[in-house]
Design a protein around this motif. Structure first.
Motif, PDB file in Angstrom:
ATOM      1  N   LEU A  27       2.865   4.245 -10.442  1.00  0.00           N
ATOM      2  CA  LEU A  27       2.954   5.553  -9.857  1.00  0.00           C
ATOM      3  C   LEU A  27       1.956   5.829  -8.713  1.00  0.00           C
ATOM      4  CD1 LEU A  27       4.491   8.458  -9.854  1.00  0.00           C
ATOM      5  CD2 LEU A  27       3.025   9.077 -11.643  1.00  0.00           C
ATOM      6  N   ARG A  28       0.690   5.801  -9.256  1.00  0.00           N
ATOM      7  CA  ARG A  28      -0.336   5.996  -8.308  1.00  0.00           C
ATOM      8  C   ARG A  28      -0.262   5.143  -6.853  1.00  0.00           C
ATOM      9  NH1 ARG A  28      -3.364   6.370 -12.992  1.00  0.00           N
ATOM     10  NH2 ARG A  28      -4.082   4.320 -12.732  1.00  0.00           N
ATOM     11  N   VAL A  29      -0.112   3.956  -7.122  1.00  0.00           N
ATOM     12  CA  VAL A  29      -0.107   3.164  -5.878  1.00  0.00           C
ATOM     13  C   VAL A  29       1.239   3.282  -4.904  1.00  0.00           C
ATOM     14  CG1 VAL A  29       0.388   0.714  -5.321  1.00  0.00           C
ATOM     15  CG2 VAL A  29      -1.213   1.186  -6.834  1.00  0.00           C
ATOM     16  N   ALA A  30       2.310   3.551  -5.683  1.00  0.00           N
ATOM     17  CA  ALA A  30       3.618   4.003  -4.904  1.00  0.00           C
ATOM     18  C   ALA A  30       3.239   5.227  -4.152  1.00  0.00           C
ATOM     19  CB  ALA A  30       4.853   4.035  -5.707  1.00  0.00           C
ATOM     20  N   LEU A  31       2.776   6.112  -4.662  1.00  0.00           N
ATOM     21  CA  LEU A  31       2.511   7.496  -4.084  1.00  0.00           C
ATOM     22  C   LEU A  31       1.591   7.241  -2.904  1.00  0.00           C
ATOM     23  CD1 LEU A  31       2.570  10.271  -6.720  1.00  0.00           C
ATOM     24  CD2 LEU A  31       4.482   9.250  -5.483  1.00  0.00           C
ATOM     25  N   GLU A  32       0.704   6.333  -2.901  1.00  0.00           N
ATOM     26  CA  GLU A  32      -0.506   6.285  -1.855  1.00  0.00           C
ATOM     27  C   GLU A  32       0.355   5.521  -0.848  1.00  0.00           C
ATOM     28  OE1 GLU A  32      -3.222   7.008  -1.447  1.00  0.00           O
ATOM     29  OE2 GLU A  32      -4.504   7.473  -3.241  1.00  0.00           O
ATOM     30  N   LEU A  33       1.098   4.595  -1.188  1.00  0.00           N
ATOM     31  CA  LEU A  33       1.945   3.876  -0.107  1.00  0.00           C
ATOM     32  C   LEU A  33       2.770   4.585   0.790  1.00  0.00           C
ATOM     33  CD1 LEU A  33       2.715   0.430  -1.722  1.00  0.00           C
ATOM     34  CD2 LEU A  33       1.049   0.729   0.308  1.00  0.00           C
ATOM     35  N   PHE A  34       3.564   5.534   0.126  1.00  0.00           N
ATOM     36  CA  PHE A  34       4.585   6.632   0.494  1.00  0.00           C
ATOM     37  C   PHE A  34       3.868   7.466   1.658  1.00  0.00           C
ATOM     38  CE2 PHE A  34       7.228   6.563  -3.529  1.00  0.00           C
ATOM     39  CZ  PHE A  34       7.791   5.167  -3.249  1.00  0.00           C
ATOM     40  N   THR A  35       2.779   8.027   0.953  1.00  0.00           N
ATOM     41  CA  THR A  35       1.789   9.051   1.657  1.00  0.00           C
ATOM     42  C   THR A  35       1.071   8.529   3.064  1.00  0.00           C
ATOM     43  OG1 THR A  35      -0.037   8.850   0.119  1.00  0.00           O
ATOM     44  CG2 THR A  35       1.725  10.611  -0.015  1.00  0.00           C
ATOM     45  N   THR A  36       0.863   7.131   2.953  1.00  0.00           N
ATOM     46  CA  THR A  36       0.105   6.580   4.065  1.00  0.00           C
ATOM     47  C   THR A  36       0.987   5.593   4.860  1.00  0.00           C
ATOM     48  OG1 THR A  36      -0.376   4.427   2.617  1.00  0.00           O
ATOM     49  CG2 THR A  36      -1.983   6.282   2.749  1.00  0.00           C
ATOM     50  N   LYS A  37       1.989   5.024   4.442  1.00  0.00           N
ATOM     51  CA  LYS A  37       2.683   4.030   5.059  1.00  0.00           C
ATOM     52  C   LYS A  37       4.077   4.744   5.583  1.00  0.00           C
ATOM     53  CE  LYS A  37       4.708  -0.667   4.955  1.00  0.00           C
ATOM     54  NZ  LYS A  37       4.768  -1.870   4.216  1.00  0.00           N
ATOM     55  N   GLY A  38       4.553   5.366   4.642  1.00  0.00           N
ATOM     56  CA  GLY A  38       5.790   6.116   4.633  1.00  0.00           C
ATOM     57  C   GLY A  38       6.769   5.525   3.694  1.00  0.00           C
ATOM     58  N   TYR A  39       7.819   6.831   3.146  1.00  0.00           N
ATOM     59  CA  TYR A  39       8.678   6.288   2.153  1.00  0.00           C
ATOM     60  C   TYR A  39       9.749   4.993   2.198  1.00  0.00           C
ATOM     61  CZ  TYR A  39      12.196   6.814  -1.139  1.00  0.00           C
ATOM     62  OH  TYR A  39      13.404   6.738  -2.414  1.00  0.00           O
ATOM     63  N   GLU A  40      10.265   5.315   3.607  1.00  0.00           N
ATOM     64  CA  GLU A  40      11.311   4.630   3.834  1.00  0.00           C
ATOM     65  C   GLU A  40      10.821   3.068   4.086  1.00  0.00           C
ATOM     66  OE1 GLU A  40      14.369   5.065   3.658  1.00  0.00           O
ATOM     67  OE2 GLU A  40      14.723   7.218   3.715  1.00  0.00           O
ATOM     68  N   GLN A  41       9.371   2.874   4.626  1.00  0.00           N
ATOM     69  CA  GLN A  41       9.075   1.615   5.085  1.00  0.00           C
ATOM     70  C   GLN A  41       8.172   0.936   3.929  1.00  0.00           C
ATOM     71  OE1 GLN A  41       8.248   4.802   6.625  1.00  0.00           O
ATOM     72  NE2 GLN A  41       9.893   4.305   8.153  1.00  0.00           N
ATOM     73  N   THR A  42       8.069   1.692   2.768  1.00  0.00           N
ATOM     74  CA  THR A  42       7.523   0.869   1.612  1.00  0.00           C
ATOM     75  C   THR A  42       8.573   0.297   0.702  1.00  0.00           C
ATOM     76  OG1 THR A  42       5.970   2.614   1.542  1.00  0.00           O
ATOM     77  CG2 THR A  42       6.273   1.418  -0.634  1.00  0.00           C
TER      78      THR A  42
END
Length: 217
Positions: A27-42
């Motif tokens: 959960l933590r890693v996914a949210l970090e990626l979504f907020t830095t890289k973008g939801y669609e791009q992760t």
């Protein structure tokens, strides 16, 4: 305490603890990626790789990326419901809902921090508000929880929700204001609990005046 005196944790307890830690890490890693890289791009593979687990393991805990995004959001929503349930019976519907939502924001950090930092959740909320596909899901989920809140308001007031429309009307008005405030905040304001709490409070203060017949008075 000697080794012989150490308490023994059942194997099942250790397994459940490990599962919870894995889920929290994903959960933590996914949210970090979504907020830095973008939801669609992760991708799911990126999330799994970052936690050093397989894609199959990811899907044991979450049905898809969308489920990860709304895991923390669900916690926040039900935190508000719990706060509303605890409001004194003497408070009217709007007063109870207003005080419950502000109380929920005041205590959200202690509810979320065992799983994700509250600052990470706040940034994720902005991702939801700025991603059309996620916003559509958010609105659908909001309608579902609004019905639950309306049922709770009806119970507080001793009403039959199917015979008296006021609980649903009151909740629709209240949550409408909440959506407006959340949408404006999500457009790029300061990603803090204090900022969304302040904006929410200000907009709720305008609910009564907005329902008045004469705005020019």
């Amino acid at each position: 305490m000697t080794v012989e005196q150490q308490p023994v944790t059942p194997a099942g307890g250790l397994r459940e603890l490990k599962k919870q830690r894995t889920r929290d890490a994903l959960l933590r890693v996914a949210l970090e990626l979504f907020t830095t890289k973008g939801y669609e791009q992760t991708t799911v593979d990126e999330i799994a790789d970052a936690v050093d687990v397989s894609q199959r393991t990811f899907f044991r805990y979450f049905a898809n990326k969308e489920a990860v995004v709304f895991a923390a959001q669900s916690t926040v929503e039900w935190h508000f419901v719990d706060a509303l349930r605890e409001r004194p019976p003497a408070e009217g519907p709007f007063t109870a809902m207003r005080r419950a939502v502000l109380s929920a924001w005041d205590t959200i950090e202690e509810r979320l921090s065992p799983v994700v930092p509250v600052t990470l959740y706040m940034r994720t909320y902005q991702v939801i508000e700025s991603t059309p596909a996620l916003l559509a899901v958010h609105l659908r989920r909001s309608a579902e929880i609004e019905e639950h809140i309306a049922q709770l308001i009806a119970e507080r007031e001793g009403l039959d929700i199917d015979a008296d429309p006021r609980p649903r009307v009151a909740v629709a008005a209240f949550t409408g204001v909440m959506r407006v405030a959340g949408g404006l905040w999500g457009q790029g304001g300061e990603p803090s609990v204090a900022s969304i709490r302040e904006l929410t409070s200000a907009y709720l203060d305008h609910l009564g005046p907005a329902l008045a017949d004469d705005w020019r008075a």
